[in-house]
Design a protein around this motif. Sequence first.
Motif, PDB file in Angstrom:
ATOM      1  N   ARG A 234     -29.937 -62.907  90.894  1.00  0.00           N
ATOM      2  CA  ARG A 234     -29.742 -61.316  90.606  1.00  0.00           C
ATOM      3  C   ARG A 234     -28.558 -61.135  89.720  1.00  0.00           C
ATOM      4  O   ARG A 234     -27.565 -62.020  89.762  1.00  0.00           O
ATOM      5  N   GLY A 235     -28.785 -60.045  88.924  1.00  0.00           N
ATOM      6  CA  GLY A 235     -27.535 -59.763  87.904  1.00  0.00           C
ATOM      7  C   GLY A 235     -27.635 -60.508  86.533  1.00  0.00           C
ATOM      8  O   GLY A 235     -26.796 -60.249  85.730  1.00  0.00           O
ATOM      9  N   ILE A 236     -28.530 -61.191  86.258  1.00  0.00           N
ATOM     10  CA  ILE A 236     -28.751 -61.814  84.933  1.00  0.00           C
ATOM     11  C   ILE A 236     -29.692 -60.906  84.130  1.00  0.00           C
ATOM     12  O   ILE A 236     -30.834 -60.532  84.644  1.00  0.00           O
ATOM     13  N   ARG A 237     -29.027 -60.817  82.851  1.00  0.00           N
ATOM     14  CA  ARG A 237     -29.982 -60.012  81.816  1.00  0.00           C
ATOM     15  C   ARG A 237     -30.964 -61.019  81.631  1.00  0.00           C
ATOM     16  O   ARG A 237     -30.848 -62.065  80.875  1.00  0.00           O
ATOM     17  N   ILE A 238     -32.491 -60.661  81.739  1.00  0.00           N
ATOM     18  CA  ILE A 238     -33.624 -61.441  81.269  1.00  0.00           C
ATOM     19  C   ILE A 238     -33.520 -61.584  79.637  1.00  0.00           C
ATOM     20  O   ILE A 238     -33.862 -62.836  79.520  1.00  0.00           O
ATOM     21  N   PRO A 239     -33.342 -60.943  78.776  1.00  0.00           N
ATOM     22  CA  PRO A 239     -33.474 -61.093  77.595  1.00  0.00           C
ATOM     23  C   PRO A 239     -32.334 -62.226  77.017  1.00  0.00           C
ATOM     24  O   PRO A 239     -32.719 -63.232  76.186  1.00  0.00           O
ATOM     25  N   ASP A 240     -31.260 -62.085  77.652  1.00  0.00           N
ATOM     26  CA  ASP A 240     -30.027 -63.329  77.262  1.00  0.00           C
ATOM     27  C   ASP A 240     -30.638 -64.403  77.961  1.00  0.00           C
ATOM     28  O   ASP A 240     -30.307 -65.567  76.990  1.00  0.00           O
ATOM     29  N   ILE A 241     -31.028 -64.557  79.131  1.00  0.00           N
ATOM     30  CA  ILE A 241     -31.169 -65.877  79.744  1.00  0.00           C
ATOM     31  C   ILE A 241     -32.489 -66.505  79.201  1.00  0.00           C
ATOM     32  O   ILE A 241     -32.767 -67.552  78.991  1.00  0.00           O
ATOM     33  N   ALA A 242     -33.249 -65.567  78.672  1.00  0.00           N
ATOM     34  CA  ALA A 242     -34.644 -66.000  77.843  1.00  0.00           C
ATOM     35  C   ALA A 242     -34.134 -66.802  76.526  1.00  0.00           C
ATOM     36  O   ALA A 242     -34.881 -67.684  76.364  1.00  0.00           O
ATOM     37  N   TRP A 243     -33.258 -66.077  75.721  1.00  0.00           N
ATOM     38  CA  TRP A 243     -32.673 -66.818  74.730  1.00  0.00           C
ATOM     39  C   TRP A 243     -32.012 -68.147  74.739  1.00  0.00           C
ATOM     40  O   TRP A 243     -32.250 -68.928  74.068  1.00  0.00           O
ATOM     41  N   GLU A 244     -31.456 -68.019  75.873  1.00  0.00           N
ATOM     42  CA  GLU A 244     -30.584 -69.201  76.233  1.00  0.00           C
ATOM     43  C   GLU A 244     -31.663 -70.347  76.580  1.00  0.00           C
ATOM     44  O   GLU A 244     -31.322 -71.764  76.396  1.00  0.00           O
ATOM     45  N   ILE A 245     -32.517 -70.361  77.398  1.00  0.00           N
ATOM     46  CA  ILE A 245     -33.578 -71.144  77.669  1.00  0.00           C
ATOM     47  C   ILE A 245     -34.541 -71.838  76.623  1.00  0.00           C
ATOM     48  O   ILE A 245     -34.572 -72.995  76.503  1.00  0.00           O
ATOM     49  N   GLN A 246     -34.777 -70.874  75.874  1.00  0.00           N
ATOM     50  CA  GLN A 246     -35.746 -71.002  74.658  1.00  0.00           C
ATOM     51  C   GLN A 246     -34.908 -71.985  73.657  1.00  0.00           C
ATOM     52  O   GLN A 246     -35.086 -73.149  73.153  1.00  0.00           O
ATOM     53  N   ASN A 247     -33.567 -71.553  73.395  1.00  0.00           N
ATOM     54  CA  ASN A 247     -32.743 -72.266  72.321  1.00  0.00           C
ATOM     55  C   ASN A 247     -32.382 -73.732  73.070  1.00  0.00           C
ATOM     56  O   ASN A 247     -32.437 -74.619  72.321  1.00  0.00           O
ATOM     57  N   GLY A 248     -32.047 -73.662  74.140  1.00  0.00           N
ATOM     58  CA  GLY A 248     -31.644 -75.104  74.936  1.00  0.00           C
ATOM     59  C   GLY A 248     -32.945 -75.958  74.901  1.00  0.00           C
ATOM     60  O   GLY A 248     -32.424 -77.025  74.521  1.00  0.00           O
ATOM     61  N   ILE A 249     -33.773 -75.423  75.258  1.00  0.00           N
ATOM     62  CA  ILE A 249     -35.103 -76.446  75.166  1.00  0.00           C
ATOM     63  C   ILE A 249     -35.580 -76.987  73.808  1.00  0.00           C
ATOM     64  O   ILE A 249     -35.540 -78.252  73.757  1.00  0.00           O
ATOM     65  N   LYS A 250     -35.342 -75.858  72.851  1.00  0.00           N
ATOM     66  CA  LYS A 250     -35.642 -76.488  71.535  1.00  0.00           C
ATOM     67  C   LYS A 250     -34.652 -77.527  71.004  1.00  0.00           C
ATOM     68  O   LYS A 250     -35.206 -78.488  70.540  1.00  0.00           O
ATOM     69  N   GLN A 251     -33.545 -77.283  71.200  1.00  0.00           N
ATOM     70  CA  GLN A 251     -32.449 -78.111  70.650  1.00  0.00           C
ATOM     71  C   GLN A 251     -32.442 -79.538  71.507  1.00  0.00           C
ATOM     72  O   GLN A 251     -32.388 -80.511  70.927  1.00  0.00           O
TER      73      GLN A 251
END
Length: 139
Positions: free
Chosen positions: A80-97
């Motif tokens: 709770r309290g996490i901005r979905i667009p921000d966490i989605a961007w972080e997940i995508q970039n982290g996995i790709k890298q």
Amino acid sequence: METIKTIYGKVNIPKEIIENIVRVILKDIKGVAKTKKPIMEEMSDISKKNARKVNKNTKNVKVEIKNNRLSINLSIILERGIRIPDIAWEIQNGIKQELKKIIGVENVEINIHVQGIQFPKKLQSKRDLVTSNLFVKVF
């Protein structure tokens, strides 16, 4: 076992290895409570007699390799309290890298399916609200 072209050349790698790498990466990202099977698959497992025998982590990360393109579908639950667009961007970039660093694959498509929001458990119970030292004997 699938063959995929990477920056190191052609690599034969099982999908399960990529799924496990992605799960490890997700555990390190703050805001991801847990991964979860898609809702429709959970419902079908419940309706089956052998639902207890089904591994709960089988379909929360799904990897497909087609035309030398790696496609990853994630079903996750966020805190709770996490901005979905921000966490989605972080997940995508982290996995790709990480996949580029570990396997050498650059052509990755990551689809994130938010299955729910996890709320924190109540910190206080009814018993904690009333303590014995609040009551004073009056004579």
